[in-house]
Enzyme design. Sequence first.
Site, PDB file in Angstrom:
ATOM      1  NE  ARG A   4      -7.912   2.677   2.168  1.00 10.82           N
ATOM      2  CZ  ARG A   4      -6.969   2.757   3.102  1.00 10.82           C
ATOM      3  NH1 ARG A   4      -7.303   2.900   4.371  1.00 10.82           N
ATOM      4  NH2 ARG A   4      -5.689   2.676   2.769  1.00 10.82           N
ATOM      5  CG  ASP A  63      -7.166  -1.483  16.539  1.00 12.96           C
ATOM      6  OD1 ASP A  63      -5.995  -1.098  16.357  1.00 12.96           O
ATOM      7  OD2 ASP A  63      -8.075  -1.262  15.715  1.00 12.96           O
TER       8      ASP A  63
END
Length: 288
Positions: free
Chosen positions: A50, A159
């Site tokens: 990633r 979030d």
Amino acid sequence: MLVSGSNELIPVPDGEFAFTWSEFREIAALIHGEAGIVLSEGKVNLVYSRLAKRLRAIGLRSFREYCELLKSKSGNDERQAMISAITTNVTRFFREPHHFDFLRESVFPSLVSRARSGERVRLWSAGCSSGEEPYSIAMTLLAMMPDALSHDILILATDIDPEMIKRGKAAAYSQSQAASIPDEFRTIGLEKGRGGPDVRISECVRALIRFNELNLLGAWPMKGQFDVIFCRNVVIYFDEETQDEIWGRFARMMPDGAFLCIGHSERVPADRHPFELVAQTIYRKRGN
């Protein structure tokens, strides 16, 4: 056995960038400090795959350069991008449907009655990802209480990832994403007559929700308490000490009798926190 801080190379999948255990541990420590996420050595390939994309995107040649950037004063934006890259935003509408059945059958009747008598009702989707969870909560509520917008009801959706908050606010989803919305909620939940490949959440559903960026390890600026908190598949990434901190903070933000919905792999230790399990992965705050 690998020695902490070792510069031994890690055998990574493509080998485009050299990656050492020392660099892995630096990155893991930064992520833990910023977001509370624990990355064991078993996650090393995930971290490499990633973050190698981040190195390509910003034109760096090595993980050593990347670590130096992350630790620098100019690395704030990249630290956020790193956390966004590492965190897994797996979500869908009406995921774990027993939670929404429980809301409809056991929670919302009393909350609707309270709201109609003039009381304040607040719900919180903590770790809301791209918005499917809070929108599912709002659809469930509006199906029972079409006049919800006329009362003091609000769903907070937060979030850590600003990109997820942006997507949630946009309220546009592909047909495949919207496929998990049950037929009974589609009329109230989706805009009518919208062309194109995407669908959009209806205005009445959007109006019930406020999206904000929030790191659960940081300050919580909210005032007042929450009658329902959803925090599903979030604390599983934290160590036990951080989990305990989060459960305790939730408890202080909830009145007695409020409900906490968590992920299927998570547990709240009832011996350390004032919660009792009342249904599958659903807890109620105990009174004193």
